[in-house]
Enzyme design. Structure first.
Site, PDB file in Angstrom:
ATOM      1  N   GLY A   1      22.214  45.034  34.025  1.00  0.00           N
ATOM      2  CA  GLY A   1      21.045  44.987  34.909  1.00  0.00           C
ATOM      3  C   GLY A   1      21.421  44.528  36.316  1.00  0.00           C
TER       4      GLY A   1
ATOM      5  N   ARG B 146      15.013  33.624  30.326  1.00  0.00           N
ATOM      6  CA  ARG B 146      14.724  32.233  30.703  1.00  0.00           C
ATOM      7  C   ARG B 146      13.286  32.035  31.173  1.00  0.00           C
ATOM      8  NH1 ARG B 146      20.479  32.279  32.319  1.00  0.00           N
ATOM      9  NH2 ARG B 146      21.513  30.721  31.028  1.00  0.00           N
TER      10      ARG B 146
ATOM     11  N   GLY C  60      13.670  44.462  30.342  1.00  0.00           N
ATOM     12  CA  GLY C  60      14.865  44.732  31.151  1.00  0.00           C
ATOM     13  C   GLY C  60      15.980  45.284  30.266  1.00  0.00           C
ATOM     14  N   HIS C  61      16.220  44.613  29.139  1.00  0.00           N
ATOM     15  CA  HIS C  61      17.235  45.104  28.197  1.00  0.00           C
ATOM     16  C   HIS C  61      16.830  46.470  27.641  1.00  0.00           C
ATOM     17  CE1 HIS C  61      17.684  40.590  27.681  1.00  0.00           C
ATOM     18  NE2 HIS C  61      18.895  40.949  28.023  1.00  0.00           N
TER      19      HIS C  61
ATOM     20  N   LEU D  64      15.755  39.856  23.607  1.00  0.00           N
ATOM     21  CA  LEU D  64      15.632  41.047  24.443  1.00  0.00           C
ATOM     22  C   LEU D  64      14.227  41.202  25.029  1.00  0.00           C
ATOM     23  CD1 LEU D  64      17.588  43.521  22.122  1.00  0.00           C
ATOM     24  CD2 LEU D  64      18.481  42.036  23.933  1.00  0.00           C
ATOM     25  N   HIS D  65      14.177  41.699  26.262  1.00  0.00           N
ATOM     26  CA  HIS D  65      12.900  41.976  26.927  1.00  0.00           C
ATOM     27  C   HIS D  65      12.963  43.387  27.519  1.00  0.00           C
ATOM     28  CE1 HIS D  65      15.207  41.120  30.526  1.00  0.00           C
ATOM     29  NE2 HIS D  65      15.485  39.902  30.075  1.00  0.00           N
TER      30      HIS D  65
ATOM     31  N   GLN E 114      27.114  39.444  38.861  1.00  0.00           N
ATOM     32  CA  GLN E 114      27.799  39.791  37.601  1.00  0.00           C
ATOM     33  C   GLN E 114      28.177  41.274  37.596  1.00  0.00           C
ATOM     34  OE1 GLN E 114      26.666  38.470  33.452  1.00  0.00           O
ATOM     35  NE2 GLN E 114      25.580  40.405  33.454  1.00  0.00           N
TER      36      GLN E 114
HETATM   37  O1  PAF Z   1      24.050  39.372  31.301  1.00  0.00           O
HETATM   38  C1  PAF Z   1      24.219  38.843  30.188  1.00  0.00           C
HETATM   39  O2  PAF Z   1      23.317  38.801  29.356  1.00  0.00           O
HETATM   40  C2  PAF Z   1      25.571  38.238  29.843  1.00  0.00           C
HETATM   41  O3  PAF Z   1      26.139  37.608  30.936  1.00  0.00           O
HETATM   42  C3  PAF Z   1      26.554  39.253  29.230  1.00  0.00           C
HETATM   43  C4  PAF Z   1      26.918  40.355  30.206  1.00  0.00           C
HETATM   44  C5  PAF Z   1      25.934  39.874  27.981  1.00  0.00           C
HETATM   45  C6  PAF Z   1      27.846  38.549  28.817  1.00  0.00           C
HETATM   46  O4  PAF Z   1      27.620  37.542  27.881  1.00  0.00           O
END
Ligand code: PAF
Length: 279
Positions: free
Chosen positions: A146, A186, A36-37, A33-34, A152
């Site tokens: 995000g 990443r 953003g999360h 986690l960073h 996504q």
């Molecule tokens: O955005 C992400 O980190 C992933 O694609 C998610 C939504 C957790 C699904 O594995």
């Protein structure tokens, strides 16, 4: 804060919370986690009685030659961060808990065929499948994603609409480093030299924003953005595109809300960035 590793114990907790009439916010993550999360968890904390963070590197969304094995993991650090942000539960299953030789998947047409879906053909099927499973397990009232992963986000919103999931999908702004680089797990792959080179993405975003605000057409926005990236020797463009914000299909002119998105290899690391423009 509780930690669960099985679907059963997670469901039992959720059942108790629901019985007490509590609202649940879910933040799906792949861990490491960073900030953003952290911004998603903080928003979920404000808007719900209970905050659940899932921490699971989902194997079905990685292609055969992608970075599933190398993907960074640090559950202890994740867990400390979630606790400090007031999360109530981290769901941290092993792959064997989530997948038992599966035959059923969730996939989405059209929106997954452009941008990242072109280079990563199975990616969004894996994302839709795991996110559907998490929605069934946690039964959240709200789920937080995000805007850095803009395709996504659009795909999950459409999946929720099409499959009648009873929850609200909330998109949260991109969080950037001081110098503009979008936060990403990443980014840890980048060498010092690559980290500097990676700034071409946010520079291109800035340029694109100026040009779109000046009323330019798609190509007049995209060509100078590509030129900025191509001037960086360590960068290789996967795509730089303008698409309809809802359908993810390419557009030539800015007549409806659009997404301008890019994926760029910096060395071996594939980074994404984007901006949206509302008409
Ligand atoms: O955005 C992400 O980190 C992933 O694609 C998610 C939504 C957790 C699904 O594995």
């Amino acid at each position: 804060m509780k930690v669960t590793t099985t679907v059963l114990e997670t469901r039992q907790l959720v059942k108790e919370w629901k019985k007490e009439g509590k609202s649940i916010g879910l933040v799906p993550t792949m861990g490491f986690l960073h900030e953003g999360h952290a911004s998603l968890i903080a928003r979920a904390r404000k808007e719900n009685d209970i905050v659940v963070v899932s921490d699971f590197v989902n194997p079905t969304q990685f292609g055969p030659n992608e970075d599933l094995e190398a993907y960074p993991r640090d559950f202890e650090r994740d867990s400390a961060l979630c606790e400090s942000l007031g999360a109530d539960l981290i769901f941290h299953p092993e792959p064997e808990e989530m997948y038992h030789d599966p035959c059923a998947f969730v996939s989405i047409d059209t929106l997954s065929e452009t941008l990242c879906g072109k280079t990563r053909p199975i990616h969004f099927k894996g994302v839709c499948t795991v996110v559907s499973k998490l929605f069934h397990i946690v039964a959240p009232d709200r789920a937080y994603f995000g805007q850095k992963d803009a395709q996504q986000l659009a795909i999950i919103k459409k999946m929720v609409l099409d499959l009648n999931f009873d929850l609200e999908v909330i998109g949260c702004p991109i969080v950037r480093e001081e110098d503009g680089l979008a936060k990403s797990s990443r980014n840890t792959y980048l060498s010092q030299e690559e980290r500097k080179a990676a700034l071409c993405l946010s520079k291109a975003v800035k340029k694109g924003q100026e040009l779109i605000q000046a009323g330019c057409s798609a190509e007049a926005v995209l060509a100078p953005m590509r030129a900025i990236i191509e001037a960086e020797p360590l960068a290789k463009i996967d795509y730089v595109s303008m698409v309809d914000a809802l359908t993810m299909q390419p557009v030539e002119n800015v007549e409806k809300d659009v997404l301008v998105a890019m994926a760029v290899y910096i060395g071996k690391t594939r980074l994404i960035d984007n901006f949206s423009y509302e008409v």
